[in-house]
Design a protein around this motif. Structure first.
Motif, mmCIF file in Angstrom:
data_model
loop_
_atom_site.group_PDB
_atom_site.id
_atom_site.type_symbol
_atom_site.label_atom_id
_atom_site.label_comp_id
_atom_site.label_asym_id
_atom_site.label_seq_id
_atom_site.Cartn_x
_atom_site.Cartn_y
_atom_site.Cartn_z
ATOM 1 N N GLY A 63 0.787 -1.224 0.000
ATOM 2 C CA GLY A 63 0.000 0.000 0.000
ATOM 3 C C GLY A 63 0.814 1.267 0.000
ATOM 4 N N GLY A 64 2.146 1.126 0.059
ATOM 5 C CA GLY A 64 3.018 2.292 0.095
ATOM 6 C C GLY A 64 3.532 2.676 -1.280
ATOM 7 N N LEU A 65 4.017 3.890 -1.386
ATOM 8 C CA LEU A 65 4.580 4.379 -2.634
ATOM 9 C C LEU A 65 6.018 3.882 -2.802
ATOM 10 C CD1 LEU A 65 3.132 7.961 -2.359
ATOM 11 C CD2 LEU A 65 2.777 6.476 -4.347
ATOM 12 N N VAL A 66 6.388 3.567 -4.020
ATOM 13 C CA VAL A 66 7.743 3.061 -4.296
ATOM 14 C C VAL A 66 8.811 4.145 -4.155
ATOM 15 C CG1 VAL A 66 9.247 2.019 -6.035
ATOM 16 C CG2 VAL A 66 6.902 1.202 -5.753
ATOM 17 N N PRO A 67 8.631 5.346 -4.730
ATOM 18 C CA PRO A 67 9.730 6.328 -4.723
ATOM 19 C C PRO A 67 9.931 7.019 -3.382
ATOM 20 C CG PRO A 67 7.843 7.273 -5.821
ATOM 21 C CD PRO A 67 7.475 5.848 -5.500
ATOM 22 N N ILE A 68 10.231 6.211 -2.362
ATOM 23 C CA ILE A 68 10.503 6.710 -1.018
ATOM 24 C C ILE A 68 11.790 6.069 -0.535
ATOM 25 C CG2 ILE A 68 9.749 6.687 1.396
ATOM 26 C CD1 ILE A 68 6.879 6.866 0.420
ATOM 27 N N PRO A 207 2.500 4.755 -8.198
ATOM 28 C CA PRO A 207 3.357 3.581 -8.024
ATOM 29 C C PRO A 207 3.224 3.009 -6.620
ATOM 30 C CG PRO A 207 4.678 5.569 -7.852
ATOM 31 C CD PRO A 207 3.277 6.017 -8.180
ATOM 32 N N VAL A 208 2.114 2.304 -6.387
ATOM 33 C CA VAL A 208 1.787 1.770 -5.068
ATOM 34 C C VAL A 208 2.036 0.264 -5.034
ATOM 35 C CG1 VAL A 208 -0.082 1.366 -3.413
ATOM 36 C CG2 VAL A 208 0.100 3.575 -4.572
ATOM 37 N N LEU A 209 2.782 -0.177 -4.046
ATOM 38 C CA LEU A 209 3.139 -1.587 -3.924
ATOM 39 C C LEU A 209 1.955 -2.445 -3.481
ATOM 40 C CD1 LEU A 209 6.536 -1.182 -2.088
ATOM 41 C CD2 LEU A 209 6.247 -2.187 -4.356
ATOM 42 N N ARG A 210 1.933 -3.678 -3.975
ATOM 43 C CA ARG A 210 0.981 -4.673 -3.507
ATOM 44 C C ARG A 210 1.673 -5.593 -2.499
ATOM 45 N NH1 ARG A 210 -1.968 -6.493 -9.207
ATOM 46 N NH2 ARG A 210 -2.914 -4.444 -9.650
ATOM 47 N N SER A 211 0.884 -6.199 -1.643
ATOM 48 C CA SER A 211 1.440 -7.109 -0.649
ATOM 49 C C SER A 211 2.215 -8.238 -1.315
ATOM 50 C CB SER A 211 0.309 -7.709 0.201
ATOM 51 O OG SER A 211 0.798 -8.771 0.998
ATOM 52 N N ALA A 212 3.407 -8.502 -0.817
ATOM 53 C CA ALA A 212 4.232 -9.586 -1.349
ATOM 54 C C ALA A 212 3.616 -10.947 -1.102
ATOM 55 C CB ALA A 212 5.621 -9.524 -0.725
ATOM 56 N N ASN A 213 2.564 -11.002 -0.293
ATOM 57 C CA ASN A 213 1.912 -12.265 0.028
ATOM 58 C C ASN A 213 0.630 -12.491 -0.767
ATOM 59 O OD1 ASN A 213 3.796 -13.140 2.096
ATOM 60 N ND2 ASN A 213 3.017 -11.406 3.274
ATOM 61 N N GLU A 219 5.520 -9.965 -9.588
ATOM 62 C CA GLU A 219 5.658 -9.470 -10.959
ATOM 63 C C GLU A 219 5.183 -8.015 -11.058
ATOM 64 O OE1 GLU A 219 5.349 -13.852 -10.900
ATOM 65 O OE2 GLU A 219 4.112 -12.239 -10.061
ATOM 66 N N PHE A 220 4.067 -7.722 -10.387
ATOM 67 C CA PHE A 220 3.531 -6.359 -10.397
ATOM 68 C C PHE A 220 4.520 -5.384 -9.771
ATOM 69 C CE2 PHE A 220 1.258 -2.866 -8.374
ATOM 70 C CZ PHE A 220 0.438 -2.416 -9.390
ATOM 71 N N ASN A 221 5.036 -5.745 -8.595
ATOM 72 C CA ASN A 221 5.956 -4.858 -7.884
ATOM 73 C C ASN A 221 7.273 -4.686 -8.622
ATOM 74 O OD1 ASN A 221 4.076 -4.484 -5.847
ATOM 75 N ND2 ASN A 221 4.957 -6.049 -4.515
ATOM 76 N N GLU A 222 7.735 -5.742 -9.272
ATOM 77 C CA GLU A 222 8.998 -5.654 -10.015
ATOM 78 C C GLU A 222 8.915 -4.607 -11.112
ATOM 79 O OE1 GLU A 222 12.795 -6.057 -11.361
ATOM 80 O OE2 GLU A 222 11.929 -6.738 -9.465
ATOM 81 N N LYS A 223 7.778 -4.481 -11.762
ATOM 82 C CA LYS A 223 7.609 -3.459 -12.794
ATOM 83 C C LYS A 223 7.719 -2.054 -12.209
ATOM 84 C CE LYS A 223 4.693 -6.269 -15.848
ATOM 85 N NZ LYS A 223 3.341 -6.424 -16.434
ATOM 86 N N LEU A 224 7.217 -1.881 -10.989
ATOM 87 C CA LEU A 224 7.319 -0.583 -10.327
ATOM 88 C C LEU A 224 8.759 -0.297 -9.914
ATOM 89 C CD1 LEU A 224 4.172 -0.614 -7.987
ATOM 90 C CD2 LEU A 224 4.382 0.402 -10.251
ATOM 91 N N PHE A 225 9.422 -1.304 -9.356
ATOM 92 C CA PHE A 225 10.805 -1.130 -8.907
ATOM 93 C C PHE A 225 11.729 -0.780 -10.065
ATOM 94 C CE2 PHE A 225 9.818 -4.209 -5.264
ATOM 95 C CZ PHE A 225 9.621 -3.176 -4.359
#
Length: 235
Positions: A63-68, A207-213, A219-225
């Motif tokens: 639920g957090g933003l990536v660019p932090i 760019p909001v992260l989804r839970s790794a669980n 795959e979704f988070n990797e695109k944001l990273f």
């Protein structure tokens, strides 16, 4: 009333006071952050002492933003009173013309004060989460004589009392039940939720992260990273 209930009541009263009194500052901070992220910027956060807890809340979580990015050093507990350290510390961070959020309950120690000063020297906006009641009751531990709230562009009061803890007990000297971590984390998430809404209003996919669980989240988070790799420590 059991003492833990007394603590809960006091903590909820602080959160309610934040809701009632800090809306304008939360909106102002979120506006600055969202516009900076919309311009491909990174939000840097310093949590001095135990305020590191609230800084960590903002980084790399569901639920957090990536660019932090967190401004961090393992020596913080020992070195936050040391004058001159912040300039050395910030050499590793691209804060020029950016946004730096500083979390410090007392707002009196050298490190958070110097991070605010150095950030502004480098053209960055300094946002502060601090206890105005506590900070106004003490002197600065910095040669400038300034406390954090006197230097920041936007100040969000965590509404915590002088000394932080709120529960008295027979047989206890002082108080127990610290409140600042609860309050500062509540403020931090409030600001970032509003920043996400602002980004949507600007026509930007946040760019909001989804839970790794959750299935498919890696795959979704990797695109944001991927967009920020090389600019964030640890990516």
């Amino acid at each position: 009333m059991p003492k833990y209930n007394e603590y809960q009541k006091a903590a909820l009263e602080i959160l309610d006071k934040i809701v009632q009194t800090q809306s304008r500052s939360i909106l102002d901070a979120a506006d600055i952050i969202s516009k900076h992220i919309a311009s491909n910027g990174i939000l840097y956060i310093l949590g001095s002492g135990h305020s590191l807890i609230s800084a960590l809340e903002a980084s790399g979580r569901a639920g957090g933003l990536v660019p932090i990015d967190i401004i961090f050093d393992k020596t913080f507990g020992k070195i936050e009173r040391l004058t001159g350290y912040a300039e050395y510390l910030l050499k590793d961070y691209e804060i020029d013309n950016g946004v730096v959020m500083i979390v410090s309950n007392s707002g009196r120690n050298a490190l958070p004060i110097e991070v605010a000063i150095e950030s502004k020297k480098r053209g960055a906006k300094a946002l502060a989460i601090t206890s105005l009641a506590h900070s106004r009751s003490v002197s600065a531990r910095h040669e400038s004589g300034k406390r954090l709230f006197e230097l920041a562009d936007v100040v969000i009061d965590n509404c915590c009392p002088i000394g932080d803890a709120v529960v008295e007990m027979d047989g206890l000297k002082g108080k127990t039940g610290a409140t600042s971590s609860v309050a500062c984390t509540f403020i931090m998430d409030s600001i970032l939720v509003q920043a996400v809404e602002n980004l949507i209003g600007l026509g930007i996919d946040p760019p909001v992260l989804r839970s790794a669980n959750l299935d498919g989240s890696d795959e979704f988070n990797e695109k944001l990273f991927k967009k920020y790799r090389g600019r964030l420590r640890g990516l």
